[in-house]
Design a protein around this motif. Sequence first.
Motif, PDB file in Angstrom:
ATOM      1  N   GLU A 231       7.920 -75.718  52.734  1.00 51.96           N
ATOM      2  CA  GLU A 231       6.460 -75.911  52.841  1.00 51.96           C
ATOM      3  C   GLU A 231       6.015 -74.888  54.097  1.00 51.96           C
ATOM      4  O   GLU A 231       5.059 -74.159  54.043  1.00 51.96           O
ATOM      5  CB  GLU A 231       6.041 -77.210  52.998  1.00 51.96           C
ATOM      6  CG  GLU A 231       6.049 -77.981  51.677  1.00 51.96           C
ATOM      7  CD  GLU A 231       5.666 -79.467  51.969  1.00 51.96           C
ATOM      8  OE1 GLU A 231       5.023 -79.652  52.937  1.00 51.96           O
ATOM      9  OE2 GLU A 231       6.003 -80.472  51.003  1.00 51.96           O
ATOM     10  N   GLU A 232       6.818 -74.866  55.059  1.00 55.12           N
ATOM     11  CA  GLU A 232       6.288 -74.184  56.497  1.00 55.12           C
ATOM     12  C   GLU A 232       6.330 -72.848  56.048  1.00 55.12           C
ATOM     13  O   GLU A 232       5.708 -71.682  56.426  1.00 55.12           O
ATOM     14  CB  GLU A 232       7.013 -74.624  57.578  1.00 55.12           C
ATOM     15  CG  GLU A 232       6.505 -73.887  58.783  1.00 55.12           C
ATOM     16  CD  GLU A 232       5.256 -74.127  59.203  1.00 55.12           C
ATOM     17  OE1 GLU A 232       4.979 -73.472  60.104  1.00 55.12           O
ATOM     18  OE2 GLU A 232       4.478 -74.816  58.842  1.00 55.12           O
ATOM     19  N   MET A 233       7.472 -72.177  55.436  1.00 58.70           N
ATOM     20  CA  MET A 233       7.908 -70.979  55.185  1.00 58.70           C
ATOM     21  C   MET A 233       7.037 -70.255  54.217  1.00 58.70           C
ATOM     22  O   MET A 233       6.441 -69.268  54.348  1.00 58.70           O
ATOM     23  CB  MET A 233       9.501 -71.012  54.722  1.00 58.70           C
ATOM     24  CG  MET A 233      10.583 -71.342  55.571  1.00 58.70           C
ATOM     25  SD  MET A 233      12.126 -71.463  54.982  1.00 58.70           S
ATOM     26  CE  MET A 233      12.492 -69.529  54.693  1.00 58.70           C
ATOM     27  N   GLU A 234       6.502 -71.120  53.141  1.00 64.44           N
ATOM     28  CA  GLU A 234       5.714 -70.786  52.152  1.00 64.44           C
ATOM     29  C   GLU A 234       4.321 -70.367  53.003  1.00 64.44           C
ATOM     30  O   GLU A 234       3.720 -69.516  52.645  1.00 64.44           O
ATOM     31  CB  GLU A 234       5.568 -71.713  51.065  1.00 64.44           C
ATOM     32  CG  GLU A 234       6.661 -71.753  50.105  1.00 64.44           C
ATOM     33  CD  GLU A 234       6.577 -72.645  49.040  1.00 64.44           C
ATOM     34  OE1 GLU A 234       5.881 -73.721  49.107  1.00 64.44           O
ATOM     35  OE2 GLU A 234       7.539 -72.806  48.212  1.00 64.44           O
ATOM     36  N   ARG A 235       3.888 -71.431  53.752  1.00 65.58           N
ATOM     37  CA  ARG A 235       2.695 -71.324  54.447  1.00 65.58           C
ATOM     38  C   ARG A 235       2.552 -70.068  55.211  1.00 65.58           C
ATOM     39  O   ARG A 235       1.878 -69.258  55.438  1.00 65.58           O
ATOM     40  CB  ARG A 235       2.328 -72.522  55.135  1.00 65.58           C
ATOM     41  CG  ARG A 235       0.929 -72.507  55.871  1.00 65.58           C
ATOM     42  CD  ARG A 235       0.727 -73.828  56.945  1.00 65.58           C
ATOM     43  NE  ARG A 235       1.727 -73.712  58.049  1.00 65.58           N
ATOM     44  CZ  ARG A 235       1.399 -72.736  59.071  1.00 65.58           C
ATOM     45  NH1 ARG A 235       0.439 -71.789  59.015  1.00 65.58           N
ATOM     46  NH2 ARG A 235       2.446 -72.804  60.028  1.00 65.58           N
ATOM     47  N   LYS A 236       3.663 -69.795  56.019  1.00 63.31           N
ATOM     48  CA  LYS A 236       3.860 -68.803  56.927  1.00 63.31           C
ATOM     49  C   LYS A 236       3.728 -67.219  56.351  1.00 63.31           C
ATOM     50  O   LYS A 236       3.245 -66.482  56.647  1.00 63.31           O
ATOM     51  CB  LYS A 236       4.798 -68.897  57.908  1.00 63.31           C
ATOM     52  CG  LYS A 236       4.871 -68.270  59.235  1.00 63.31           C
ATOM     53  CD  LYS A 236       3.531 -68.826  59.740  1.00 63.31           C
ATOM     54  CE  LYS A 236       3.781 -68.467  61.312  1.00 63.31           C
ATOM     55  NZ  LYS A 236       2.572 -68.545  62.115  1.00 63.31           N
ATOM     56  N   ILE A 237       4.627 -67.549  55.261  1.00 68.18           N
ATOM     57  CA  ILE A 237       4.663 -66.057  54.507  1.00 68.18           C
ATOM     58  C   ILE A 237       3.360 -65.747  54.064  1.00 68.18           C
ATOM     59  O   ILE A 237       2.972 -64.548  53.854  1.00 68.18           O
ATOM     60  CB  ILE A 237       5.734 -66.374  53.346  1.00 68.18           C
ATOM     61  CG1 ILE A 237       7.106 -66.368  53.910  1.00 68.18           C
ATOM     62  CG2 ILE A 237       5.722 -65.130  52.456  1.00 68.18           C
ATOM     63  CD1 ILE A 237       8.266 -66.633  53.029  1.00 68.18           C
ATOM     64  N   THR A 238       2.782 -66.827  53.397  1.00 70.06           N
ATOM     65  CA  THR A 238       1.325 -66.477  52.720  1.00 70.06           C
ATOM     66  C   THR A 238       0.161 -66.033  53.819  1.00 70.06           C
ATOM     67  O   THR A 238      -0.516 -64.884  53.868  1.00 70.06           O
ATOM     68  CB  THR A 238       0.793 -67.858  52.089  1.00 70.06           C
ATOM     69  OG1 THR A 238       1.788 -68.335  50.993  1.00 70.06           O
ATOM     70  CG2 THR A 238      -0.514 -67.654  51.463  1.00 70.06           C
ATOM     71  N   GLU A 239       0.509 -66.643  55.115  1.00 68.37           N
ATOM     72  CA  GLU A 239      -0.390 -66.387  56.024  1.00 68.37           C
ATOM     73  C   GLU A 239      -0.119 -64.922  56.510  1.00 68.37           C
ATOM     74  O   GLU A 239      -1.009 -63.976  56.685  1.00 68.37           O
ATOM     75  CB  GLU A 239       0.055 -67.076  57.194  1.00 68.37           C
ATOM     76  CG  GLU A 239      -0.863 -66.969  58.527  1.00 68.37           C
ATOM     77  CD  GLU A 239      -0.461 -67.943  59.527  1.00 68.37           C
ATOM     78  OE1 GLU A 239       0.080 -67.596  60.761  1.00 68.37           O
ATOM     79  OE2 GLU A 239      -0.742 -69.112  59.329  1.00 68.37           O
ATOM     80  N   LEU A 240       1.345 -64.579  56.638  1.00 68.71           N
ATOM     81  CA  LEU A 240       1.347 -63.072  57.234  1.00 68.71           C
ATOM     82  C   LEU A 240       1.160 -62.012  56.099  1.00 68.71           C
ATOM     83  O   LEU A 240       0.898 -60.987  56.546  1.00 68.71           O
ATOM     84  CB  LEU A 240       3.006 -63.175  57.654  1.00 68.71           C
ATOM     85  CG  LEU A 240       3.477 -63.955  58.803  1.00 68.71           C
ATOM     86  CD1 LEU A 240       4.950 -63.912  58.765  1.00 68.71           C
ATOM     87  CD2 LEU A 240       2.737 -63.256  60.010  1.00 68.71           C
ATOM     88  N   CYS A 241       1.390 -62.432  54.838  1.00 69.06           N
ATOM     89  CA  CYS A 241       1.224 -61.288  53.972  1.00 69.06           C
ATOM     90  C   CYS A 241      -0.192 -61.219  53.391  1.00 69.06           C
ATOM     91  O   CYS A 241      -0.520 -60.145  52.779  1.00 69.06           O
ATOM     92  CB  CYS A 241       2.154 -61.769  52.625  1.00 69.06           C
ATOM     93  SG  CYS A 241       3.727 -61.651  52.866  1.00 69.06           S
ATOM     94  N   SER A 242      -1.245 -61.939  53.899  1.00 68.75           N
ATOM     95  CA  SER A 242      -2.454 -61.713  53.650  1.00 68.75           C
ATOM     96  C   SER A 242      -3.247 -61.030  54.663  1.00 68.75           C
ATOM     97  O   SER A 242      -4.313 -60.969  54.746  1.00 68.75           O
ATOM     98  CB  SER A 242      -3.262 -63.156  53.340  1.00 68.75           C
ATOM     99  OG  SER A 242      -3.070 -64.025  54.296  1.00 68.75           O
ATOM    100  N   MET A 243      -2.535 -60.743  55.801  1.00 75.26           N
ATOM    101  CA  MET A 243      -3.194 -60.155  56.825  1.00 75.26           C
ATOM    102  C   MET A 243      -3.526 -58.679  56.510  1.00 75.26           C
ATOM    103  O   MET A 243      -2.988 -57.831  55.804  1.00 75.26           O
ATOM    104  CB  MET A 243      -2.230 -59.981  58.005  1.00 75.26           C
ATOM    105  CG  MET A 243      -2.191 -61.386  58.535  1.00 75.26           C
ATOM    106  SD  MET A 243      -0.888 -61.234  59.954  1.00 75.26           S
ATOM    107  CE  MET A 243      -1.631 -62.408  61.113  1.00 75.26           C
TER     108      MET A 243
END
Length: 73
Positions: A61-73
């Motif tokens: 869950e944390e990896m998915e959240r972080k990847i989504t956050e980083l890729c939406s920048m």
Amino acid sequence: DENDVQASHAMSIGRMDEDQLYYMMSRGLTLAQCTSLIATGYLMPITETIQNEELKSALKEEMERKITELCSM
């Protein structure tokens, strides 16, 4: 005793494969979606080494959240 060793807390997977990006984008995905999918595919197998199911789920869950956050920048 190695005085010339440097440590880093960051991880790098290198540049995204241009052919992969082209293929995925030619099928309607955005660059952010492509980047997220490739990063997820690269990182998620790491979670399979964890025996504790609760910890494994929390890490995913944390990896998915972080990847989504980083890729939406």
